[in-house]
Each structure stands twice: as structure tokens, then as C-alpha cells.
Design an enzyme around this catalytic site. Structure first.
Site, PDB file in Angstrom:
ATOM      1  N   PHE A 161       0.863  -1.181   0.000  1.00 13.00           N
ATOM      2  CA  PHE A 161       0.000   0.000   0.000  1.00 13.00           C
ATOM      3  C   PHE A 161       0.895   1.225   0.000  1.00 13.00           C
ATOM      4  CE2 PHE A 161      -2.323   3.463   2.033  1.00 13.00           C
ATOM      5  CZ  PHE A 161      -3.487   3.477   1.285  1.00 13.00           C
TER       6      PHE A 161
ATOM      7  N   LYS B  41       3.501   9.122   8.300  1.00 12.20           N
ATOM      8  CA  LYS B  41       2.578   8.951   9.431  1.00 12.20           C
ATOM      9  C   LYS B  41       3.055   9.462  10.790  1.00 12.20           C
ATOM     10  CE  LYS B  41      -0.653   5.565   7.718  1.00 12.20           C
ATOM     11  NZ  LYS B  41      -0.323   5.079   6.386  1.00 12.20           N
TER      12      LYS B  41
ATOM     13  N   ASP C 125       9.304   1.989   1.396  1.00 13.89           N
ATOM     14  CA  ASP C 125       8.183   2.790   1.888  1.00 13.89           C
ATOM     15  C   ASP C 125       8.073   2.508   3.384  1.00 13.89           C
ATOM     16  OD1 ASP C 125       5.756   3.782   2.751  1.00 13.89           O
ATOM     17  OD2 ASP C 125       4.653   3.213   0.946  1.00 13.89           O
TER      18      ASP C 125
HETATM   19  C1  LIG Z   1      -0.566   5.360   5.015  1.00 13.12           C
HETATM   20  C2  LIG Z   1       0.426   4.872   4.038  1.00 13.12           C
HETATM   21  C3  LIG Z   1       0.649   5.531   2.827  1.00 13.12           C
HETATM   22  C4  LIG Z   1      -0.160   6.730   2.397  1.00 13.12           C
HETATM   23  O1  LIG Z   1      -0.058   7.809   3.267  1.00 13.12           O
HETATM   24  P1  LIG Z   1      -1.149   8.985   3.203  1.00 13.12           P
HETATM   25  O2  LIG Z   1      -0.625  10.002   4.171  1.00 13.12           O
HETATM   26  O3  LIG Z   1      -2.446   8.382   3.609  1.00 13.12           O
HETATM   27  O4  LIG Z   1      -1.175   9.469   1.810  1.00 13.12           O
HETATM   28  C5  LIG Z   1       1.638   5.046   1.990  1.00 13.12           C
HETATM   29  N1  LIG Z   1       2.357   3.960   2.318  1.00 13.12           N
HETATM   30  C6  LIG Z   1       2.183   3.302   3.476  1.00 13.12           C
HETATM   31  C7  LIG Z   1       3.054   2.130   3.800  1.00 13.12           C
HETATM   32  C8  LIG Z   1       1.193   3.716   4.362  1.00 13.12           C
HETATM   33  O5  LIG Z   1       0.988   3.039   5.491  1.00 13.12           O
END
Ligand SMILES: *Cc1c(COP(=O)(O)O)cnc(C)c1O
Length: 392
Positions: free
Chosen positions: A129, A243, A214
Site C-alpha cells: 500500500f 505517518k 516505503d
Molecule cells: C498510510 C500509508 C501511505 C499513504 O499515506 P497517506 O498520508 O495516507 O497518503 C503510503 N504507504 C504506506 C506504507 C502507508 O501506510
């Protein structure tokens, strides 16, 4: 009639009014132990005195100037991230998806800048994600995310998470990089094997690819290291974070080595709000706490205590839980009954959690969580599990 707030979330009917440390209080005054942390965001809990003071101080001084001038807090936060990570340079954004996508641009630009514009594709993995922008959903390829949103952005080739043979076979002369979450969050709290992360580094080096992690969810102390890949003893070329970075203030960042970022010259990328003085006050205050001697060791220690208790909870309640997963304070329980039902029971009993794919209940307590609060959470989990066992 459509609600005034666009109905893109199936929201739980609860509204929180205030927070204190690891606790949230709803509009009826009910108290909840917050093991959701706004999805791994409020890493210092609610109302942390250092974060509150830093923001109050900055609020009275200056909020925003734009990136056409120097921003002292940005230089400070970038320098501190550089000093404490693999990175040589940092770009600040407002959100995770914006940071992730900026990282994709950085990877593509690196190769075009070095006379290899034919290298522009990224290999991603199943269950990943990366956010909700068009490129981020194209990279994740999850049915739920992409359906109805038209032709997908090109340039993402997906292989199974953890499978090196598939990964090697997917590399073509057009491949520029590999993008993986060291611990998948939305995908169901799936932690990469450390040997897999090391092998990704080797494959990237062998084929001249950029390795892009990521760490939007698993970074910023969540696993007991500043960044999760540190457990594997290797470094990526590019990383995105977000986050937990602002403790609740929206901040994202792209971290990169000098060599990977060589194409990111003036005019190559930008953002209006990203890295503004208010955001940087939050980011620096969070980092102050994370870098305090012993803070991350304590995250690791509490994470291991919670882990052992979860393993026992699973063993004692096989009709309710199948497995405990994760790393540090990024833990998951694979549920037997629908996870959503159990999460309702937990919330009614005063514990907030987050769902994830694979019928997983995510436990993402604030990094300041105490042993006593862990015991309280385990108590609620046990009560809910016992009630389920009695029903089953
Ligand atoms: C939450 C998340 C995103 C996206 O972040 P947003 O601030 O919601 O755009 C991307 N990658 C990972 C692994 C995430 O947990």
C-alpha cells in the site's frame, strides 16, 4: 441524499473530544485506550507536553512562508535526519502518498539524468500500500483501490512479497527500482524476512537498480529503530516516511542518497505547503523525543513484552485468534471470526484498534505506551476473546 462529508469512509459512530497520552475521550466522556494512534500517526500519544509546547511556540511566531525562501526548521530537521539515517538529502511533503510518489519521480529522474531514460519502471510487491493517488494505486494494484478509476498509470510491475525468484525474473532493461514496505501495514502487518531485505539490496546492486523502501507506517521509531530496515543492517537508496513523523501534524518526507537524488535539481519537484515552519516545529519536536537516549530501546522492550503476551493470547484462544505478527509496536492479530466484529467488541470494551487485509486487527499503540497500559490492553483482549470462546 449524500452526506456533506463525502461518504468515502464507512465511519464508526464515535467522535473523540480530547486525548491524554495513550487515552482518548469521546463526546460522552467515555475513555478508550488508543491502540490505533490515528493509524500509526500520534506516535507520542495525545497532548505530549514537548510537542504541545513546540507547536504553541511556533504558532505564535510564524506558520507558513513557502519554499521559495529558506526555512530554518526544515534545514534543522533535514540535517538531523541525514545525521541519523542512510540519507544525504530530504524533501518534505504533506502526506504519505505525496512523499511516496515524489520518491518514484526521484527514481525515474535519476536514470534519465544519467543518460538511461529507458529505465523508468518499478517493481512492487503484492499486498503493498502506497497511498491513494493514481500512481500509488497503480503500484499496489489492489482491486479495491483501482476499480473504476480508469486506465492505470504505467510503470509498475508486481511480484509476490518475499519471492526473490519472481523478482529476478521480472527485471527487464526498463527496470529502474524496487519498492517495498519492510513491514506491510494495510496489507495485514506482514513483516519482511530480514534475509529478504538483504537480498533485495544485493539484487538492486547486481542489476544497478535503486532500492526504495516505503516506511510511511513502519518508520519513525515504530519497530524500535528509527527506520525498520535498520534491523536488516542494510540501507536503501530512497525512503519515504510520513505517518508518525509529525505526531499528528501532517508531514511526509523523501529521504535519499546523494547519488540517487542527483536529478533532483532546482525546479524538478515542489510543494506549496510541504515543510512549512509549523510542520517543521512538529517534526523536530517528535524527533527530539525519538532521539532521546534510550527512547527507541524502550519501544523495543515494550514491543517485545506486548508480543509475548499476544503470542500467549493466541495460544489460549485458538477459536478467536490464529496468529500474532509484526515487529516492535506494529503488531497484528489474525482473527478467526470477522476482524471487524472483534474490533467492535474491543472498542465497546474500551480498546481502539485498526483493521487491515487478511482479517487482521492492527495494534498500533503510541510509542510512549507503558507496561501498565499494555497489561490493560491484554486484559480487554482476553475478556473479549473469552466471551467469543464461550459463544463458539
Ligand atoms: C498510510 C500509508 C501511505 C499513504 O499515506 P497517506 O498520508 O495516507 O497518503 C503510503 N504507504 C504506506 C506504507 C502507508 O501506510
Amino acid at each position: 441524499m449524500i452526506s456533506a462529508v463525502m461518504p468515502t469512509y464507512a465511519r464508526i459512530d464515535v467522535t473523540f473530544e480530547r486525548g491524554e497520552g495513550a487515552y482518548l475521550f469521546d463526546t460522552d466522556g467515555r475513555r478508550y485506550l488508543d491502540f490505533a494512534s490515528g493509524i500509526a500517526v500520534t506516535s507520542l500519544g495525545h497532548g505530549h507536553p514537548h510537542l504541545v509546547a513546540a507547536l504553541q511556540d511556533q504558532i505564535a511566531k510564524l506558520w507558513h512562508t513557502s519554499n521559495i525562501v529558506r526555512i530554518a526548521g526544515q534545514e534543522r530537521l533535514a540535517e538531523r535526519l541525514v545525521a541519523n539515517t542512510f540519507a544525504d538529502t530530504v524533501f518534505f511533503s504533506n502526506s504519505g502518498a505525496e512523499a511516496w510518489e515524489g520518491g518514484v519521480k526521484l527514481v525515474r529522474k535519476h536514470f534519465s539524468h544519467n543518460g538511461q531514460p529507458e529505465k523508468w519502471r518499478l517493481i512492487t510487491v503484492g499486498g503493498s500500500f502506497h497511498g491513494r493517488t493514481l500512481a500509488a494505486i497503480a503500484a499496489a494494484k489492489t482491486e479495491k483501490l483501482v476499480k473504476g478509476f480508469g486506465p492505470m498509470v504505467e510503470g509498475f510491475d508486481q511480484v509476490a512479497f518475499g519471492n526473490l525468484n519472481e523478482l529476478r525474473a521480472a527485471i527487464t532493461p526498463e527496470t529502474a527500482g524496487i519498492c517495498v514496505e519492510p513491514v506491510q501495514g494495510e496489507g495485514g502487518i506482514r513483516a519482511a524476512n530480514l534475509d529478504y531485505l538483504r537480498a533485495l539490496r544485493e539484487v538492486a546492486d547486481e542489476f544497478g537498480l535503486l532500492l526504495y523502501f516505503d516506511e510511511i507506517q513502519c518508520g519513525m521509531g515504530r519497530t524500535g529503530k528509527l527506520f525498520a530496515h535498520e534491523w536488516a543492517g542494510i540501507t536503501p537508496d530512497v525512503l519515504c516516511a510520513a505517518k508518525g513523523m509529525g505526531g499528528g501534524f501532517p508531514i511526509g518526507a523523501i529521504l535519499a542518497t546523494e547519488s540517487a537524488a542527483d536529478g533532483m535539481q532546482a525546479g524538478a519537484h515542489g510543494t506549496t505547503f510541504g515543510g512549512n515552519p509549523l510542520a517543521m516545529a512538529a517534526g523536530n519536536a517528535v524527533l527530539d523525543v525519538l532521539l532521546e537516549p534510550g527512547f527507541l530501546d524502550e519501544v523495543d522492550r515494550i514491543g517485545r513484552i506486548l508480543w509475548r503476551k499476544l503470542v500467549k493470547l493466541v495460544a489460549d484462544h485458538p477459536k478467536v485468534f490464529k496468529e500474532a505478527r509484526g515487529a516492535g509496536l506494529m503488531l497484528g492479530l489474525v482473527a478467526v471470526p470477522p476482524a471487524a466484529e472483534l474490533m467492535d467488541d474491543l472498542r465497546n470494551a474500551g480498546l481502539l484498534t485498526v483493521g487491515a487485509s487478511e482479517n487482521v486487527i492492527r495494534l498500533l499503540p503510541p510509542l510512549i505506551v507503558t507496561e501498565k497500559e499494555v497489561d490493560e490492553a491484554i486484559g480487554i483482549l482476553t475478556t473479549v476473546a473469552e466471551a467469543r470462546m464461550a459463544d463458539a
